[in-house]
Design an enzyme around this catalytic site. Sequence first.
Site, PDB file in Angstrom:
ATOM      1  CB  CYS A  97      -7.499 -34.204  -2.721  1.00  0.00           C
ATOM      2  SG  CYS A  97      -5.754 -33.847  -2.579  1.00  0.00           S
ATOM      3  CG  HIS A 118      -9.797 -31.119  -1.597  1.00  0.00           C
ATOM      4  ND1 HIS A 118      -9.075 -31.345  -0.453  1.00  0.00           N
ATOM      5  CD2 HIS A 118      -8.887 -30.895  -2.578  1.00  0.00           C
ATOM      6  CE1 HIS A 118      -7.790 -31.263  -0.743  1.00  0.00           C
ATOM      7  NE2 HIS A 118      -7.650 -30.992  -2.021  1.00  0.00           N
ATOM      8  CG  ASN A 148      -4.267 -30.076   0.019  1.00  0.00           C
ATOM      9  OD1 ASN A 148      -4.996 -30.966   0.436  1.00  0.00           O
ATOM     10  ND2 ASN A 148      -3.929 -29.945  -1.245  1.00  0.00           N
TER      11      ASN A 148
HETATM   12  O1  UT7 Z   1      -5.098 -31.096  -3.374  1.00  0.00           O
HETATM   13  C1  UT7 Z   1      -5.289 -31.045  -4.750  1.00  0.00           C
HETATM   14  C2  UT7 Z   1      -4.075 -30.831  -5.485  1.00  0.00           C
HETATM   15  N1  UT7 Z   1      -3.363 -29.615  -5.250  1.00  0.00           N
HETATM   16  C3  UT7 Z   1      -3.812 -28.405  -5.658  1.00  0.00           C
HETATM   17  O2  UT7 Z   1      -4.950 -28.211  -6.004  1.00  0.00           O
HETATM   18  C4  UT7 Z   1      -2.808 -27.304  -5.716  1.00  0.00           C
HETATM   19  C5  UT7 Z   1      -3.011 -26.479  -6.966  1.00  0.00           C
HETATM   20  N2  UT7 Z   1      -1.992 -25.453  -7.156  1.00  0.00           N
HETATM   21  C6  UT7 Z   1      -1.876 -24.380  -6.365  1.00  0.00           C
HETATM   22  O3  UT7 Z   1      -2.593 -24.233  -5.394  1.00  0.00           O
HETATM   23  C7  UT7 Z   1      -0.875 -23.321  -6.748  1.00  0.00           C
HETATM   24  O4  UT7 Z   1      -0.396 -23.570  -8.056  1.00  0.00           O
HETATM   25  C8  UT7 Z   1       0.323 -23.226  -5.774  1.00  0.00           C
HETATM   26  C9  UT7 Z   1      -0.131 -22.658  -4.440  1.00  0.00           C
HETATM   27  C10 UT7 Z   1       0.917 -24.605  -5.567  1.00  0.00           C
HETATM   28  C11 UT7 Z   1       1.393 -22.294  -6.329  1.00  0.00           C
HETATM   29  O5  UT7 Z   1       0.843 -21.014  -6.568  1.00  0.00           O
HETATM   30  P1  UT7 Z   1       1.088 -20.269  -7.960  1.00  0.00           P
HETATM   31  O6  UT7 Z   1       0.463 -18.951  -7.856  1.00  0.00           O
HETATM   32  O7  UT7 Z   1       0.628 -21.218  -9.034  1.00  0.00           O
HETATM   33  O8  UT7 Z   1       2.657 -20.108  -7.954  1.00  0.00           O
HETATM   34  P2  UT7 Z   1       3.717 -20.620  -9.022  1.00  0.00           P
HETATM   35  O9  UT7 Z   1       3.925 -22.083  -8.896  1.00  0.00           O
HETATM   36  O10 UT7 Z   1       3.328 -20.067 -10.352  1.00  0.00           O
HETATM   37  O11 UT7 Z   1       5.024 -19.876  -8.509  1.00  0.00           O
HETATM   38  C12 UT7 Z   1       5.132 -18.452  -8.518  1.00  0.00           C
HETATM   39  C13 UT7 Z   1       6.449 -18.059  -7.901  1.00  0.00           C
HETATM   40  C14 UT7 Z   1       7.632 -18.824  -8.461  1.00  0.00           C
HETATM   41  O12 UT7 Z   1       8.721 -17.936  -8.572  1.00  0.00           O
HETATM   42  P3  UT7 Z   1       9.079 -17.310 -10.006  1.00  0.00           P
HETATM   43  O13 UT7 Z   1       9.374 -18.481 -10.903  1.00  0.00           O
HETATM   44  O14 UT7 Z   1       7.854 -16.550 -10.435  1.00  0.00           O
HETATM   45  O15 UT7 Z   1      10.257 -16.459  -9.704  1.00  0.00           O
HETATM   46  C15 UT7 Z   1       7.936 -19.833  -7.391  1.00  0.00           C
HETATM   47  O16 UT7 Z   1       9.288 -20.210  -7.347  1.00  0.00           O
HETATM   48  O17 UT7 Z   1       6.404 -18.329  -6.478  1.00  0.00           O
HETATM   49  C16 UT7 Z   1       7.599 -19.068  -6.122  1.00  0.00           C
HETATM   50  N3  UT7 Z   1       7.278 -19.929  -5.004  1.00  0.00           N
HETATM   51  C17 UT7 Z   1       7.373 -19.545  -3.715  1.00  0.00           C
HETATM   52  N4  UT7 Z   1       7.773 -18.394  -3.158  1.00  0.00           N
HETATM   53  C18 UT7 Z   1       7.751 -18.313  -1.819  1.00  0.00           C
HETATM   54  C19 UT7 Z   1       6.823 -21.195  -5.035  1.00  0.00           C
HETATM   55  N5  UT7 Z   1       6.626 -21.648  -3.782  1.00  0.00           N
HETATM   56  C20 UT7 Z   1       6.964 -20.634  -2.949  1.00  0.00           C
HETATM   57  C21 UT7 Z   1       6.978 -20.504  -1.559  1.00  0.00           C
HETATM   58  N6  UT7 Z   1       7.358 -19.335  -1.026  1.00  0.00           N
HETATM   59  N7  UT7 Z   1       6.575 -21.504  -0.727  1.00  0.00           N
END
Ligand code: UT7
Length: 329
Positions: free
Chosen positions: A115, A256, A286
């Site tokens: 990115c 980005h 993204n």
């Molecule tokens: O381009 C540069 C590189 N990429 C980034 O900069 C991305 C950086 N990371 C992020 O933007 C965030 O960490 C994400 C958007 C990827 C995830 O958000 P989060 O608030 O960190 O969520 P999490 O990974 O902590 O997951 C929270 C919950 C989990 O469930 P439990 O374990 O709390 O029961 C996940 O299983 O959300 C669940 N989950 C979803 N639920 C519905 C994960 N993906 C989804 C989904 N829909 N698509």
Amino acid sequence: MTLTQSLILGTGSYAPSHILTNQDLEKIIDTSDAWIVERTGIRERHIAAEGETTSDMAVEAAKKALAMAETDPAELDMIIVATISPDMPMPSCAVFVQAKLGATRAFAFDISAACAGSLYGLSIADQFIRSGQAKRVLVIGAELLSRVINWNDRTTCVLFGDAAGAFVVGPSNDPARGLMSAHLHSDGAAANMLTIPGGGSKYPQSEDVIAKQMHKVAMNGREVYKFALRVLPDAILEALAAHGLKPGAIDHLVTHQANVRIIESVVDRLGVPREKCWLNIERYGNTSSASLPISLDEANREGRLKPGDLVAMMAIGGGMAWGSALMRW
Ligand code: UT7
């Protein structure tokens, strides 16, 4: 020898016409529009047509940037394509772009900085312009991520989209305008946070690699999120400090776009008003290396960026690779 700083002379962007909304995703995986919007700010993303390639998208964005820069493809000295989703592992995506544009004089190559790739590309272009080795450089960020994500992995497939952004870099004939500096960083100790592990020399393409979906994007989103918040404010402060400036001097922050919460946290920590930051993640998701040049192009075509304005740029992605740049527009 007087070194001439470089200026962005034209910008362009392209996104495929097909739009995949969060509601569409609800029908194919266990997710919800509410979760995606709340956690990321994304509402929809563009998906390339069957048969469309990364270089096809790159060329569309490039044509617009070249038209704005009043530059004929034959005038280009150099083409840099930042991508993690090239047409083929070899040759580079950039040589396909060169051939399709008819940029016969240019040498062309890809860079792999995920990115942050377009920001790395801007810095490389600047070095060639400053040294007088190039007069016109085309920098493109182009990604066809829909073909390298695992559509069964809801933690990644809702995040990414396909698109391309481009800019033409040339010498500035006004000393008050141009790229002031770029500050690039990498931390390979954090490499495993965001990878496409299969298909290279470590895990060559095989039935096993494909069965385990190792040829698709794998990300520890939470770790990437924390990493981004740790390094991005410092990256902007580092760029400002190099010129004795404070965040209050920034007229526009062009970044980005991976997650609206990351952007807002960084902007808030810097004390930069949120309205100074161009946001479009809700429409694209993204798009990795494409996202910074698309944001530049949209802000530019909206007439937001006025000559002499201080534009701060930042990007971060797999590597980890990140950086910042300051430009007097
Ligand atoms: O381009 C540069 C590189 N990429 C980034 O900069 C991305 C950086 N990371 C992020 O933007 C965030 O960490 C994400 C958007 C990827 C995830 O958000 P989060 O608030 O960190 O969520 P999490 O990974 O902590 O997951 C929270 C919950 C989990 O469930 P439990 O374990 O709390 O029961 C996940 O299983 O959300 C669940 N989950 C979803 N639920 C519905 C994960 N993906 C989804 C989904 N829909 N698509």
